[in-house]
Design an enzyme around this catalytic site. Structure first.
Site, short mmCIF file in Angstrom:
data_model
loop_
_atom_site.label_atom_id
_atom_site.label_comp_id
_atom_site.label_asym_id
_atom_site.label_seq_id
_atom_site.Cartn_x
_atom_site.Cartn_y
_atom_site.Cartn_z
N GLU A 66 73.31 52.37 24.57
CA GLU A 66 74.57 53.13 24.67
C GLU A 66 75.58 52.55 23.69
OE1 GLU A 66 77.02 55.66 25.02
OE2 GLU A 66 75.65 56.01 26.71
N ASP A 93 73.29 52.24 18.00
CA ASP A 93 72.72 53.56 17.81
C ASP A 93 71.25 53.56 18.22
OD1 ASP A 93 72.82 56.34 16.37
OD2 ASP A 93 71.06 55.32 15.55
N ASP A 116 74.99 64.71 25.02
CA ASP A 116 75.91 65.70 24.44
C ASP A 116 75.08 66.87 23.91
OD1 ASP A 116 77.78 67.13 22.89
OD2 ASP A 116 78.91 65.29 22.49
N LYS A 120 78.03 73.92 19.46
CA LYS A 120 78.28 74.72 18.26
C LYS A 120 77.10 74.63 17.30
CE LYS A 120 83.32 74.29 18.40
NZ LYS A 120 84.53 73.84 17.67
N ASP A 152 72.44 70.07 31.56
CA ASP A 152 73.09 71.18 32.27
C ASP A 152 73.51 72.27 31.27
OD1 ASP A 152 75.16 69.90 30.97
OD2 ASP A 152 76.52 69.90 32.68
N THR A 187 73.79 61.90 38.45
CA THR A 187 74.82 61.31 37.60
C THR A 187 76.14 62.06 37.74
OG1 THR A 187 74.48 62.69 35.64
CG2 THR A 187 72.99 60.81 35.92
N LYS A 188 77.19 61.43 37.23
CA LYS A 188 78.51 62.06 37.24
C LYS A 188 78.49 63.35 36.44
CE LYS A 188 81.61 60.63 34.36
NZ LYS A 188 82.62 59.84 33.61
N PHE A 189 77.76 63.36 35.33
CA PHE A 189 77.69 64.56 34.49
C PHE A 189 76.94 65.69 35.21
CE2 PHE A 189 78.15 61.01 31.52
CZ PHE A 189 79.25 61.44 30.80
N GLU A 190 75.96 65.32 36.02
CA GLU A 190 75.25 66.33 36.79
C GLU A 190 76.17 66.97 37.82
OE1 GLU A 190 71.06 66.90 39.24
OE2 GLU A 190 71.70 64.90 38.61
#
Length: 208
Positions: A66, A93, A116, A120, A152, A187-190
């Site tokens: 990360e 990276d 991420d 776009k 998601d 996860t929080k993003f989920e």
């Protein structure tokens, strides 16, 4: 960074973080002190699922990669507080780490949870799961090793599925999208995705 994250980073990174080396491959036995399977998580975010999976699977070693320092600090706190000897971090990276530090055929699994999606079209080239990046990931897997991807963002799932189907050496474990693996922590993003009524899509491929 919060005060707790900054304090954890300053006090614990030397203990649990592995420096990036351009000319030195990782010796997982030396890093973890055993020959247990090794799973790499690319982009663990705040590390919510990372430490929980590591805690519930002490017979497996986990390496989280990360670049977001607050997330590194938060995960360091969990590693210390939970006494997780089977979890390490590289703050760099991920593609560079895989290319320079990880031997081919040395990894038992990859986790990529809610990266991420770069929605776009002009940014699609930044997505992690696309060739030739998937070729690099595949080259690092042991035979029967797996790649587990969760998102998601359905257009990203469709894109990734197509790219993985075209990646030499990988085979889909399912007929299309995968079932949710019972051992994967939320996860929080989920939770944010579910709150926004987005579909959670899972993909699992294995090395053949």
């Amino acid at each position: 960074m919060t005060d707790a994250q900054e304090r954890a980073y300053k006090e614990l990174s030397a203990k649990w973080c592995i420096p990036f080396y351009e000319d030195k491959k990782l010796d997982f036995k030396e890093v973890f002190g055993n020959d247990n399977p090794v799973v790499i998580e690319i982009g663990f975010g705040m590390g919510d699922a990372t430490w929980q999976i590591a805690k519930e699977n002490p017979e497996t070693n986990y390496l989280g990669i990360e670049v977001h320092r607050p997330g590194v600090g938060k995960l360091l706190n969990h590693i210390e507080n939970e006494g997780l000897s089977n979890l390490r971090i590289i703050e760099y990276d991920a593609l560079e780490v895989l290319d320079k530090m990880v031997d081919d055929g040395g990894v038992d699994g990859f986790h990529i949870f809610f990266p991420d999606p770069w929605p776009k079209k002009k940014h699609h080239k930044r997505r992690m799961l696309q060739r030739p990046r998937t070729n690099l990931i595949a080259s690092k897997l042991k035979k029967s090793g797996y790649l587990y991807f969760v998102t998601d963002w359905l257009p990203y799932a469709e894109f990734a599925l197509e790219e993985l189907n075209l990646t030499e050496g990988l085979k889909n474990r399912y007929d299309g999208y995968a079932e949710k693996q019972p051992w994967r922590s939320q996860t929080k993003f989920e939770r944010k995705g579910q709150a926004a009524d987005r579909v959670i899509t899972e993909i699992m491929f294995e090395k053949i």
